[in-house]
Design a protein around this motif. Structure first.
Motif, PDB file in Angstrom:
ATOM      1  N   GLY A   1     -25.462 -10.450  42.410  1.00 61.13           N
ATOM      2  CA  GLY A   1     -24.192 -10.619  41.720  1.00 61.13           C
ATOM      3  C   GLY A   1     -22.979 -10.611  42.637  1.00 61.13           C
ATOM      4  O   GLY A   1     -21.845 -10.674  42.169  1.00 61.13           O
ATOM      5  N   SER A   2     -23.208 -10.590  43.960  1.00 62.41           N
ATOM      6  CA  SER A   2     -22.059 -10.513  44.882  1.00 62.41           C
ATOM      7  C   SER A   2     -21.417 -11.863  45.162  1.00 62.41           C
ATOM      8  O   SER A   2     -20.388 -11.934  45.823  1.00 62.41           O
ATOM      9  CB  SER A   2     -22.478  -9.827  46.188  1.00 62.41           C
ATOM     10  OG  SER A   2     -23.549 -10.515  46.794  1.00 62.41           O
ATOM     11  N   GLY A   3     -22.045 -12.961  44.686  1.00 62.40           N
ATOM     12  CA  GLY A   3     -21.425 -14.277  44.841  1.00 62.40           C
ATOM     13  C   GLY A   3     -22.077 -15.165  45.884  1.00 62.40           C
ATOM     14  O   GLY A   3     -21.567 -16.248  46.178  1.00 62.40           O
ATOM     15  N   LYS A   4     -23.226 -14.729  46.425  1.00 60.22           N
ATOM     16  CA  LYS A   4     -23.904 -15.495  47.484  1.00 60.22           C
ATOM     17  C   LYS A   4     -24.282 -16.892  47.001  1.00 60.22           C
ATOM     18  O   LYS A   4     -23.983 -17.892  47.649  1.00 60.22           O
ATOM     19  CB  LYS A   4     -25.174 -14.751  47.945  1.00 60.22           C
ATOM     20  CG  LYS A   4     -24.946 -13.300  48.320  1.00 60.22           C
ATOM     21  CD  LYS A   4     -26.240 -12.622  48.757  1.00 60.22           C
ATOM     22  CE  LYS A   4     -27.323 -12.509  47.692  1.00 60.22           C
ATOM     23  NZ  LYS A   4     -26.968 -11.629  46.554  1.00 60.22           N
ATOM     24  N   SER A   5     -24.953 -16.906  45.865  1.00 62.47           N
ATOM     25  CA  SER A   5     -25.416 -18.176  45.314  1.00 62.47           C
ATOM     26  C   SER A   5     -24.226 -19.063  44.928  1.00 62.47           C
ATOM     27  O   SER A   5     -24.209 -20.261  45.249  1.00 62.47           O
ATOM     28  CB  SER A   5     -26.291 -17.864  44.092  1.00 62.47           C
ATOM     29  OG  SER A   5     -26.688 -19.022  43.471  1.00 62.47           O
ATOM     30  N   THR A   6     -23.238 -18.467  44.306  1.00 59.29           N
ATOM     31  CA  THR A   6     -22.042 -19.224  43.917  1.00 59.29           C
ATOM     32  C   THR A   6     -21.388 -19.865  45.144  1.00 59.29           C
ATOM     33  O   THR A   6     -21.006 -21.035  45.113  1.00 59.29           O
ATOM     34  CB  THR A   6     -21.035 -18.300  43.206  1.00 59.29           C
ATOM     35  OG1 THR A   6     -21.669 -17.750  42.046  1.00 59.29           O
ATOM     36  CG2 THR A   6     -19.785 -19.051  42.786  1.00 59.29           C
TER      37      THR A   6
HETATM   38  P1  ADP Z   1     -25.674 -13.594  43.851  1.00 60.10           P
HETATM   39  O1  ADP Z   1     -26.190 -14.931  44.297  1.00 60.10           O
HETATM   40  O2  ADP Z   1     -25.029 -12.819  44.960  1.00 60.10           O
HETATM   41  O3  ADP Z   1     -26.703 -12.790  43.119  1.00 60.10           O
HETATM   42  P2  ADP Z   1     -24.133 -15.136  41.994  1.00 60.10           P
HETATM   43  O4  ADP Z   1     -23.308 -16.034  42.841  1.00 60.10           O
HETATM   44  O5  ADP Z   1     -25.351 -15.705  41.332  1.00 60.10           O
HETATM   45  O6  ADP Z   1     -24.492 -13.844  42.821  1.00 60.10           O
HETATM   46  O7  ADP Z   1     -23.222 -14.524  40.870  1.00 60.10           O
HETATM   47  C1  ADP Z   1     -22.009 -13.870  41.148  1.00 60.10           C
HETATM   48  C2  ADP Z   1     -21.429 -13.341  39.871  1.00 60.10           C
HETATM   49  O8  ADP Z   1     -21.016 -14.429  39.061  1.00 60.10           O
HETATM   50  C3  ADP Z   1     -22.392 -12.523  39.031  1.00 60.10           C
HETATM   51  O9  ADP Z   1     -21.667 -11.461  38.439  1.00 60.10           O
HETATM   52  C4  ADP Z   1     -22.881 -13.493  37.970  1.00 60.10           C
HETATM   53  O10 ADP Z   1     -23.230 -12.837  36.779  1.00 60.10           O
HETATM   54  C5  ADP Z   1     -21.663 -14.370  37.784  1.00 60.10           C
HETATM   55  N1  ADP Z   1     -22.056 -15.734  37.416  1.00 60.10           N
HETATM   56  C6  ADP Z   1     -22.854 -16.556  38.118  1.00 60.10           C
HETATM   57  N2  ADP Z   1     -22.999 -17.737  37.495  1.00 60.10           N
HETATM   58  C7  ADP Z   1     -22.267 -17.647  36.370  1.00 60.10           C
HETATM   59  C8  ADP Z   1     -22.011 -18.545  35.297  1.00 60.10           C
HETATM   60  N3  ADP Z   1     -22.532 -19.775  35.266  1.00 60.10           N
HETATM   61  N4  ADP Z   1     -21.211 -18.119  34.310  1.00 60.10           N
HETATM   62  C9  ADP Z   1     -20.664 -16.890  34.338  1.00 60.10           C
HETATM   63  N5  ADP Z   1     -20.864 -15.995  35.311  1.00 60.10           N
HETATM   64  C10 ADP Z   1     -21.656 -16.362  36.312  1.00 60.10           C
END
Ligand code: ADP
Ligand code: ADP
Length: 227
Positions: free
Chosen positions: A37-42
């Protein structure tokens, strides 16, 4: 090769990326770690614009993602991505999965696409699986197909989003070995992974994210040594 400047991303009211700044040189390998949930994937999904972003800029190989859809398509053609869930098309064979983008995006002939696909299936050492369907392969083999499929577009950058997290433990090594050999060939790579052995042996820099921010960027030998 990649310049991320002042990147901000919201999901509704939720501030997912807070002023991310990151430069990735040609041939540089960066491993991104940090809690769920830290934003890595985003962050890495923003690099090929699978995710939109609200502010800041991302420039890949001189092409700015902010500007037009034409630029977005140009960047996507240069950036290969590998996901945790292999995302192969289940109704297409391994070979057809790999031929699809060269035919559709690069407009090469079927014959040429097949030659390209076989080159990269050999590269990930599964040419013998070409005519099978994804479901007939192990997870490790499917992920190697996903890597081959991305390589068929001859990307300048490869993004990996937890490529081994969905695999049975005995299959992790074959996928990491493929990634290591890509790194040794000089591929520019951004990898979200919990595989710290991979980070130690391959990464030029390790980035630690928390709460939508880059908290630390260091060389692996510094990153893994006690302060
Ligand atoms: P990580 O890859 O570090 O686990 P993500 O980038 O997947 O983190 O997610 C970062 C935050 O954004 C998390 O709190 C997640 O719940 C939120 N998030 C990710 N995708 C979405 C989305 N499509 N809609 C709403 N919140 C999202
Ligand atoms: P990862 O950390 O590997 O990205 P997640 O389980 O966080 O995996 O996300 C899986 C999918 O669900 C992603 O497409 C993400 O955008 C979406 N997602 C994650 N968190 C949320 C959320 N809070 N609301 C809506 N969609 C989300």
């Amino acid at each position: 090769m990649i310049a991320i400047t002042g990147l901000q991303k919201y999901y509704g009211a939720f501030h997912a990326l807070k002023n991310i700044n990151l430069e990735v040189a040609k041939g540089e390998r960066i491993v991104i770690c940090g809690p769920s949930g830290s934003g890595k994937s985003t962050m890495i999904r923003c690099v090929n614009r699978i995710e939109e972003f609200e502010a800041g800029s991302i420039v890949v190989d001189g092409i700015s993602l902010g500007e037009s859809l034409k630029n977005v398509n140009a960047v996507r053609a240069e950036v290969g991505m590998v996901f945790q869930q292999f995302n192969l098309f289940p109704h297409l064979t391994v070979l057809q999965n790999c031929m699809l983008a060269p035919i559709r995006v690069r407009k090469v002939s079927s014959k040429d696409a097949e030659a390209i696909a076989m080159t990269y299936l050999e590269r990930v050492r599964i040419p013998d699986q070409a005519n099978k369907y994804p479901a007939q392969l192990s997870g490790g083999q499917q992920q190697r197909v996903a890597i081959a499929r991305a390589l068929c577009m001859t990307p300048k950058v490869m993004l990996f989003d937890e490529p081994t997290s969905a695999l049975d433990p005995e299959m992790v090594k074959e996928v990491l070995d493929t990634m290591v050999s890509l790194a040794q060939e000089g591929m520019t790579m951004l990898c979200v992974t919990h595989e710290m052995g991979f980070a130690r042996s391959v990464a030029d820099h390790v980035i630690f994210m928390d709460g939508g921010e880059i908290i630390e960027k260091a060389k692996p030998e510094e990153f893994f040594s006690a302060p």
